[in-house]
Design an enzyme around this catalytic site. Structure first.
Site, mmCIF file in Angstrom:
data_model
loop_
_atom_site.group_PDB
_atom_site.id
_atom_site.type_symbol
_atom_site.label_atom_id
_atom_site.label_comp_id
_atom_site.label_asym_id
_atom_site.label_seq_id
_atom_site.Cartn_x
_atom_site.Cartn_y
_atom_site.Cartn_z
ATOM 1 N N ALA A 1 6.980 45.360 11.024
ATOM 2 C CA ALA A 1 6.542 46.002 12.266
ATOM 3 C C ALA A 1 6.084 47.424 11.956
ATOM 4 C CB ALA A 1 7.698 46.038 13.251
ATOM 5 N N GLU B 1 8.816 37.507 8.562
ATOM 6 C CA GLU B 1 8.963 36.667 9.760
ATOM 7 C C GLU B 1 7.634 36.014 10.141
ATOM 8 O OE1 GLU B 1 10.769 40.039 11.863
ATOM 9 O OE2 GLU B 1 12.403 38.692 12.406
ATOM 10 N N GLU C 1 15.482 45.341 7.576
ATOM 11 C CA GLU C 1 15.696 46.036 8.860
ATOM 12 C C GLU C 1 16.981 46.848 8.881
ATOM 13 O OE1 GLU C 1 14.518 42.938 8.573
ATOM 14 O OE2 GLU C 1 12.949 42.590 10.064
#
Ligand code: HXC
Length: 262
Positions: free
Chosen positions: A69, A116, A136
């Site tokens: 992200a 992912e 993460e």
């Protein structure tokens, strides 16, 4: 459609071609921001709707498939803005809606949301340079696009826990051994090898390809008996296609089938 965060092209010589999508934010190692996810959704839907496309390959650059992200764009969110703003649910799961096979071609980093995204594809091919991980925890969060759910299904609980809790990276050979990737190719010429696999898919019957991928993906959603029943129904449905008759006739006549993709 002009894209700014991805590069899109059609590859191949056969009657059905490969839709190739490259994530293209090199300065951020292809980190996933809203504009990129929106563009990816549009490109995937366009290839899926195009009868001249047999399958789709999703790739990044030599250095990174995707580093996850886009951290600057999510750093200042609070619970409500993340939740009500639809972070992830809004535009991260387009790839799951595609009916044609989507192959992830991973060179370099596939981290966090990048890993992912690769796991949302139907299968993953890796260059020797590939590095997979869910880091993460190092930035104080957990995965939000399926990492805690899909990774254990791909590699088993022990290795998934190890990767998720330690944030360590796994190289291509370890990923192969763990079952995260289907095959590993030398980094030099890696994408060409994946495109050769895609060519094989393009030469198959479209309804068989679509039902095949749907059934395999269903195996991860349903209990065995229910999955086997669904497969049987889908198998029976294939007898309503031209391509079933043609495929079996061609076999008996010792010739190549002429698919109508219907
Ligand atoms: C935005 C990123 C980025 C990211 C790297 N960059 N990862 N920008 N979002 N996820 C940027 C860096 O800031 C840097 O920009 C440039 O890309 C090159 O990165 P470097 O760190 O200088 O490269 P290198 O030393 O080679 O290290 C590569 C790396 C490292 C190991 C991949 O960049 C890294 O650890 N990135 C973060 C990976 C991560 O934590 N991903 C998970 C994110 S959370 P500048 O401008 O400084 O040159 C997530 C959750 C998803 O994915 C859940 C759904 C929403």
């Amino acid at each position: 459609m002009t894209y700014t965060c991805i590069l899109v092209e059609t590859v191949g010589d056969g009657p059905r071609k490969t839709g190739l999508i490259r994530l293209n934010r090199p300065k951020a190692l292809n980190a996933l921001c809203d504009p990129l996810m929106d563009e990816l959704g549009e490109a995937l839907a366009a290839f899926d709707a195009d009868a001249g496309i047999g399958c789709i390959v999703l790739t990044g650059s030599e250095k990174a498939f995707c580093a996850g992200a886009d951290i600057p764009s999510i750093k200042d969110l609070d619970f409500l803005s993340a939740h009500q703003g639809g972070l992830v649910s809004k535009n991260w799961e387009h790839v799951l809606k595609v009916k044609k096979p989507v192959l992830a071609a991973v060179a370099g980093y596939a981290l966090g949301g990048g890993c992912e995204l690769a796991m949302m594809c139907d299968t993953i091919y890796a260059a020797e340079s590939a590095k997979f991980g869910q880091p993460e925890i190092k930035i104080g969060v957990i995965p939000g696009a399926g990492g805690t759910q899909r990774l254990p299904r791909w590699v088993g609980k022990a290795k998934a826990m190890d990767l998720l809790l330690t944030a360590r990276m796994m190289d291509a050979q370890e990923a192969l051994q763990a079952g995260l990737v289907a095959r590993v190719f030398p980094t030099e010429g890696f994408l060409d090898e994946v495109l050769k696999v895609a060519e094989l898919l393009n030469a198959q019957s479209a309804p068989a390809l679509a039902l095949m991928k749907e059934m395999v993906n269903q195996a991860f959603e349903t209990p065995l008996t229910q999955g086997v029943q669904a497969e049987r129904l889908a198998f029976h449905a294939m007898f309503g296609t031209h391509d079933q008759r043609e495929g079996m006739t061609a076999f008996l006549e010792k010739r190549a089938p002429q698919w109508k993709h219907g």
